[in-house]
Design an enzyme around this catalytic site. Structure first.
Site, mmCIF file in Angstrom:
data_model
loop_
_atom_site.group_PDB
_atom_site.id
_atom_site.type_symbol
_atom_site.label_atom_id
_atom_site.label_comp_id
_atom_site.label_asym_id
_atom_site.label_seq_id
_atom_site.Cartn_x
_atom_site.Cartn_y
_atom_site.Cartn_z
ATOM 1 N N ASP A 135 0.852 -1.192 0.000
ATOM 2 C CA ASP A 135 0.000 0.000 0.000
ATOM 3 C C ASP A 135 0.880 1.232 0.000
ATOM 4 O OD1 ASP A 135 -2.489 1.285 -0.014
ATOM 5 O OD2 ASP A 135 -2.431 1.588 2.148
ATOM 6 N N HIS A 142 -3.886 14.186 0.607
ATOM 7 C CA HIS A 142 -4.164 13.345 1.781
ATOM 8 C C HIS A 142 -3.023 13.410 2.791
ATOM 9 C CE1 HIS A 142 -5.457 9.979 4.244
ATOM 10 N NE2 HIS A 142 -4.314 9.355 4.015
ATOM 11 N N ASP A 242 -9.499 0.362 1.495
ATOM 12 C CA ASP A 242 -8.500 -0.145 2.433
ATOM 13 C C ASP A 242 -8.898 0.310 3.831
ATOM 14 O OD1 ASP A 242 -6.259 -1.614 2.984
ATOM 15 O OD2 ASP A 242 -4.911 0.100 2.882
ATOM 16 N N GLN A 249 -4.545 2.564 15.051
ATOM 17 C CA GLN A 249 -3.368 3.039 14.316
ATOM 18 C C GLN A 249 -2.613 4.125 15.088
ATOM 19 O OE1 GLN A 249 -4.162 3.925 10.221
ATOM 20 N NE2 GLN A 249 -2.205 4.896 9.875
ATOM 21 N N TYR A 253 1.327 2.935 15.518
ATOM 22 C CA TYR A 253 2.088 3.146 14.282
ATOM 23 C C TYR A 253 3.524 3.635 14.498
ATOM 24 C CZ TYR A 253 1.864 8.288 13.967
ATOM 25 O OH TYR A 253 2.031 9.640 14.161
ATOM 26 N N LYS A 262 -4.645 -1.799 9.958
ATOM 27 C CA LYS A 262 -4.866 -1.835 8.519
ATOM 28 C C LYS A 262 -5.072 -3.228 7.960
ATOM 29 C CE LYS A 262 -4.600 1.025 6.075
ATOM 30 N NZ LYS A 262 -5.731 1.789 5.521
ATOM 31 N N THR A 358 -4.734 6.476 -0.027
ATOM 32 C CA THR A 358 -5.968 7.266 -0.044
ATOM 33 C C THR A 358 -5.898 8.358 -1.102
ATOM 34 O OG1 THR A 358 -6.257 6.860 2.305
ATOM 35 C CG2 THR A 358 -7.529 8.657 1.364
#
Length: 427
Positions: A135, A142, A242, A249, A253, A262, A358
């Protein structure tokens, strides 16, 4: 080899409704289950699903070098492995078979009954066995919006973002086709003002409006694919939701990026639209400043004018369109993504899937996630049934659609539609 299937003057003897995503100029590829429980590789024209395995058995692909069971499989991987020449020959032949002037299949009722199904009478499957899933994070709008929300608004983009197509490796085991519901994930989150995490259902489930491209076998381990050759290894595109658990997250992350927030579900549209079908819709991508390093530099039109929209449909209610955007806004192109992916010698195989990241446009109504549309939940969206959403509620269905259109033809993807269920309960 000319792309004869793209002839905009061609009409089919199959009925194609006005504004269909699937005219005879599209000819996407997918896998479906018939009412007789037979799995086959197929294509679609209008509202007709076409059994390519049956066509092959009846010798309609004579003269094209195909293994005997090419279309009698439950994935497209082998067909994709055969490369661009075979894709083009097969697609051109399908266009010829279903051309209104070709009577061979049209006037053979016995063959038609074996080959052609109503789209509502088949069950679409995952079109490829996805070995690896990457991804990317390639929308400047974004990335800037997220940076403004969670970091310094004056330095929203991290220093590397304008130099490389940033990406991460995801899970292929939870990629599902449109129509398969998903469950709200459970995980660790850190409640506001607390110092100790809790374990429970995510409260901030989000969609991510994306597309994805499917690759063929591109290289051997250690080999980089040059930017001027890389498009030969991209078979086609799908729509991708997705899914994302924003609260999970946020806690997990740092420092290695997305993980359980995810990989619980990614939903894709079941028909792969070939790059050949999208050829008429090439456009220039946004100007890149600073200029990328030489291995990522390219000239010409390497993006695509694909209209995209997202709707939320509460249970027993009408859907509300909440975002409209376009793939052409993407800062990094698919060819740059794939070249960068192989630049260290990483091997890319047939059926690998690469998510765009995104897709957000320049205006608030063109953002590609609830995170941005509601600005982290501060500005709820009002739906047609009078209810409001900060994020996705249980039993909401998220519907993503996409299509290209010019004065001559419309080429679409159909949709990826997925319902969010409450957390899974073991029986």
């Amino acid at each position: 080899m000319p792309i004869l299937a793209n002839d905009t003057n061609r009409k089919s003897w199959l009925e194609v409704p006005e504004n269909s995503d699937f005219p005879i100029q599209n000819i996407p590829f997918g896998v479906f289950l018939t009412k007789e429980n037979i799995v086959t590789v197929g294509t679609r024209i209008g509202n007709s699903a076409i059994d390519l395995g049956a066509l092959q058995q009846m010798n309609y692909f004579a003269g094209i070098e195909l293994t005997d069971d090419m279309f009698m499989q439950d994935t497209l991987n082998d067909f994709i492995s055969d490369g661009q020449k075979t894709w083009r020959l097969v697609r051109n032949r399908i266009a010829e078979i279903f051309d209104e002037t070709n009577s061979k299949l049209r006037d053979n009722a016995k063959h038609r009954d074996i080959v052609i199904f109503e789209i509502d009478d088949v069950e679409m499957q995952l079109p490829v066995l996805i070995g690896d899933y990457t991804d990317f994070y390639s929308s400047k709008e974004h990335a800037t919006n997220v940076g403004k929300m969670f970091r310094d608004p004056d330095n929203a983009l991290l220093p590397n973002w304008l130099h490389i197509p940033v990406g991460y490796h995801g899970r292929s085991s939870t990629i599902v086709p449109s129509g398969i519901p998903i469950h709200r994930p459970i995980g660790q989150t850190l409640p506001a003002g607390e110092t100790t995490p809790v374990f429970g259902p995510s409260r901030l489930i989000d969609f991510e409006l994306e597309t994805a491209f499917i690759t063929t076998d591109a290289n051997v381990m250690g080999e980089m694919i040059p930017i001027n050759e890389v498009e030969e290894y991209i078979f086609g595109m799908v729509l991708l939701n997705d899914w994302s658990a924003r609260d999970i997250q946020k806690w997990e992350y740092v420092p290695l990026g997305p993980f359980l927030a995810k990989n619980f579900a990614s939903s894709i549209s079941p028909w792969i639209v070939t790059m050949d079908a999208l050829e008429p819709f090439r456009v220039l991508s946004p100007k890149q400043n600073p200029s990328p390093l030489p291995y990522l530099q390219q000239k010409g039109k390497h993006s695509f004018d694909i209209n995209l929209e997202v709707a939320i449909q509460p249970e027993h209610a009408e859907p509300t369109v909440i975002s409209k955007t376009n793939f052409k806004y993407m800062y990094w192109t698919m060819s740059q993504q794939l070249t960068h992916h192989t630049s260290n010698g990483c091997r890319v195989n047939s059926g690998d899937m690469m998510g765009s990241g995104t897709i957000s446009g320049p205006t608030p109504d063109s953002y590609g996630s609830m995170l941005e549309l509601t600005w982290g939940g501060k500005n709820p969206i009002k739906l047609n049934d009078g209810t409001e959403r900060k994020f996705i509620n249980d039993n909401d269905t998220v519907i993503i659609k996409g299509f290209c259109k010019n004065g001559q033809v419309r080429i679409g993807f159909g949709e990826v539609s997925s319902k969010l269920l409450p957390p899974f309960v073991r029986k």
